[in-house]
Structure formats: C-alpha cells, structure tokens
Write a protein that holds these residues in place. Structure first.
Motif, PDB file in Angstrom:
ATOM      1  N   ARG A 238      49.668  43.146  41.017  1.00 33.08           N
ATOM      2  CA  ARG A 238      49.579  42.856  42.666  1.00 33.08           C
ATOM      3  C   ARG A 238      49.950  44.174  42.783  1.00 33.08           C
ATOM      4  N   ASP A 329      48.159  35.788  49.006  1.00 36.63           N
ATOM      5  CA  ASP A 329      46.800  34.990  47.908  1.00 36.63           C
ATOM      6  C   ASP A 329      45.564  35.853  48.887  1.00 36.63           C
ATOM      7  N   GLU A 331      44.948  37.853  50.936  1.00 37.19           N
ATOM      8  CA  GLU A 331      44.615  39.573  50.984  1.00 37.19           C
ATOM      9  C   GLU A 331      44.205  39.962  50.453  1.00 37.19           C
ATOM     10  N   ASN A 332      44.136  39.307  48.586  1.00 38.49           N
ATOM     11  CA  ASN A 332      43.677  39.509  46.965  1.00 38.49           C
ATOM     12  C   ASN A 332      42.914  38.801  47.310  1.00 38.49           C
ATOM     13  N   SER A 333      42.291  37.816  48.148  1.00 41.27           N
ATOM     14  CA  SER A 333      40.677  36.698  48.149  1.00 41.27           C
ATOM     15  C   SER A 333      39.116  37.744  48.438  1.00 41.27           C
ATOM     16  N   THR A 334      38.963  37.490  47.605  1.00 44.66           N
ATOM     17  CA  THR A 334      37.347  37.616  48.287  1.00 44.66           C
ATOM     18  C   THR A 334      36.313  36.778  48.281  1.00 44.66           C
ATOM     19  N   PRO A 335      35.389  36.695  49.225  1.00 47.47           N
ATOM     20  CA  PRO A 335      34.429  35.670  49.450  1.00 47.47           C
ATOM     21  C   PRO A 335      33.495  34.668  48.033  1.00 47.47           C
ATOM     22  N   ASP A 336      33.672  36.301  46.253  1.00 47.38           N
ATOM     23  CA  ASP A 336      32.711  35.057  45.355  1.00 47.38           C
ATOM     24  C   ASP A 336      34.670  35.048  44.740  1.00 47.38           C
ATOM     25  N   ASN A 337      36.026  35.205  44.867  1.00 44.41           N
ATOM     26  CA  ASN A 337      37.014  35.024  44.543  1.00 44.41           C
ATOM     27  C   ASN A 337      37.566  34.611  45.425  1.00 44.41           C
ATOM     28  N   VAL A 338      37.734  33.088  44.955  1.00 46.17           N
ATOM     29  CA  VAL A 338      39.679  33.018  45.899  1.00 46.17           C
ATOM     30  C   VAL A 338      40.807  33.005  44.997  1.00 46.17           C
TER      31      VAL A 338
END
Length: 369
Positions: A238, A329, A331-338
């Motif tokens: 990343r 962590d 910053e790299n999270s999305t609503p579908d992928n924590v």
C-alpha cells in the motif's frame, strides 16, 4: 527516612524496564524507551555518588491479535510471525544533590523474526538485527526532602531520546519476486534498532509507605516523537504504508512492594502495567506505517539486596492485548471493506536487573598541630 531510601534503592531495578519497551511484540515500542526509575536511582544516592545497572529483557511474541480478538488460526495453520528479542540496557546515574539526579542509558539489542509471508509464503525463514539502540539522557527532581519525605516521595523528570540506533537495518530475505531471489532488504519495523527520531521523554515515579513493610509504587512515561516518518521502506504494497512512521510511546506501572524483615534484603512486588503505541502522535503527524496498540499485564517481581548490590527479577504476564486501527488502516478502509491490521504479542516478558551503588569516598581530614 533511611528505610525509605533503602526501599527506593531495592525498587529501582523494578522500574528500569517500563515497557519497552514496548508492548510485547510487533507493536514496536523500543525496549527501555522510558527512563523510569533508572533516572530516579539518583535519589537513593548521596550527593556525588553513582549507580551502575544492567537490565536484561527477553520475550517471544507469536500470538496474533486484530483489535482485541486473537487469531487462533495463525497458530494452527503455522503462519504466525515469531519475534524473539533480547535487550540489555546499561545505565549510569548520578546524584547532583539530595533531590536532583541524572542518567545516561545505552540499550543493546539482538532480534530475530521468523515468518512465512516475508519469504515468498512458501518457506519459513528468519531475519535478524543487532547492535546499539536509541540512547537516552535525562534528569529529574524529587518533590519532597527531609522530614516531608519520611512517608514517601514523588519525582518528575525530563529526558531526550537520541536516534543512535540503526532505523534502516537490513537482513537477507528469501524467495523474492517471480525468480525466487535472495535479496538484502530492510527488516520489519518491530525489530529495527531505532526509530530515527529525536524524542522528548516526560516521566514520573514514586514510592509511599503504607505500613512498616508494605509500600505503594508507581511510575510512567510518555515519549513525544515529533518526526513523522524516517524514510525507511517497509516493503509493503500500500502506498501510504511504504515508509515507516516514528510513533510516540507510553507506559504506566503501579503496584505494591513488600519487604521481609526475617530475611534481610529480600522483597517482592505485585502490580499492573500498561504500555504501547498510540494511534496519533501528540506532536507532529501520524502518517507512515505503524502498528499501534497496547498490552495490559500483571507484574510479579522479586528482589534481593546484598550490601550495595541489588538483583531483581520481574515477569509481566499479558492479560489484555489490543492492536488498534492505525491511521493508514482508516485511510485504506471503505464502507464495504474495513481494514484493520494485526500484530503479534508475547504472553510474558522476562526482566532481570543487577544494580551496583558506588558510595562516595569520604575525604580524610588531617588537622595540623
């Protein structure tokens, strides 16, 4: 007053290892990051006297946690990362006066890190680091003196942590790339010898008489690391985790100490401690790769004092471990992928210290006739 002074000297070795470091494993708090009562040994000495101590620490981290949940499958699948760390802290403290003290502290380290994922995920290999860690110098002041200190005392101190440890240590990594090459690369942050930053340490400690043989002790530190990143590559995929962070560190300990009147010089302690790496630094940015988290431990200990020499052994046993979600962590999270990285922790630490008090030689006075 003499009894308080003697007990402070015995307890001093218990305070030498507040952490590090560190939390116990991949949460990379450096061993002996705080000055702790290694600074405060000056209070046990008369003006002009010295105290020399050596403190050895060992742990093996292998239990993986993501948040507060242990990932038991890492052990059953044999994919766990195993860190073995040996540290020796050499301290020299000096009493400028009854209440003012100072210390210079030099850490030495030897680290091993065994893993699959860093070596192509097909074979387990080990990376290494060894050498000088980040040195520290500090001073402090006891708040009470004379009759006011008969029942106990509290000290506050300041220190500076210098980036003397190699923060870009390298080792051989195997099965790298499509051709399975052996490459020299920087080792994981958890076994780097330093963090590359100049830190400010704020610390406190104290001891209070609860009964004739029972004492309450406490000490703690916070190390401010204003530098955000140190330029060392992490070898992670990343982009925002490509460079190592320079994180703050903290530790807090408290408990009771009992001396045994029938066995002169023998004492035992039982307390608790918390130590770790925060998600956000107090001063400066918090970008770059770090594994924030903390561990709460119960800490039994035993000591023996013979003349000017004191030996102590304490073994903190982990009760609660938490690898918190880092800035990257989040910053790299999305609503579908924590995204929530993991870290390996130890079950216990072994801390052994020997301290030697060097009394000041009295000058002989000759009266001329």
């Amino acid at each position: 007053m003499k009894k308080i002074t003697k007990l402070l000297f015995i307890l001093s070795a218990f305070y030498l290892v507040p952490c590090q470091s560190f939390s116990q494993g991949c949460v990379a708090i450096r061993q002996f990051s705080g000055l702790g009562n290694a600074v405060g040994q000056g209070n046990m000495l008369n003006k002009g006297e010295l105290n020399i101590s050596g403190s050895y620490r060992y742990f093996k981290s292998f239990r993986h946690f993501r948040g507060t949940e242990e990932e038991h499958n890492r052990l059953t699948d044999h994919t766990e990362v195993i860190n073995k760390q040996h540290g020796l802290d050499i301290n020299l403290s000096y009493a400028f006066s009854e209440r003012m003290y100072g210390i210079v502290s030099m850490p030495l380290q030897y680290n091993e890190r065994s893993s699959l994922y860093e070596h192509g995920r097909t074979e387990r290999h080990t990376s290494y680091s060894k050498g000088l860690g980040d040195m520290r110098i500090g001073a402090g002041y006891w708040l009470l003196s004379g009759e006011k200190a008969k029942r106990g005392n509290t000290a506050i101190g300041l220190g500076i942590k210098f980036p003397t440890g190699d923060y870009a240590a390298t080792s051989t990594f195997y099965n790298q790339g499509a051709e399975g090459l052996e490459l020299e690369k920087t080792v994981d942050q958890s076994i780097q010898l330093g963090d590359g930053g100049t830190g400010l340490i704020v610390d406190f400690q104290g001891l209070w008489n609860m009964s004739s043989t029972l004492f309450w002790y406490y000490d703690g530190f916070y190390m401010f690391n204003p530098k955000e990143t140190n330029g060392t590559p992490t070898n992670r995929s990343r982009p925002n985790e490509a460079i190592m962070s320079v994180p703050d560190q903290f530790a807090l300990r408290t408990g009771v100490f009992k001396s045994f009147e029938k066995i002169h010089g023998l004492g035992a302690s039982l307390g608790g401690r918390i130590e770790g790496i925060p998600v956000h630094d107090v001063i400066g940015g918090s970008e770059g790769f770090r594994r924030p988290g903390y561990v709460i431990s119960v800490e039994p200990g035993v000591s023996y004092m013979l003349g000017n020499i004191t030996g102590t052994l304490n073994v903190p046993v982990a009760l609660f471990r938490n690898r918190t979600q880092s800035v990257t962590d989040i910053e790299n999270s999305t609503p579908d992928n924590v995204v929530h990285g993991d870290a390996a922790f130890a079950d216990y630490l072994i801390n052994f210290t020997v301290a030697l008090r060097i009394p000041k030689k009295e000058k002989e006075v000759f009266n001329s006739l």
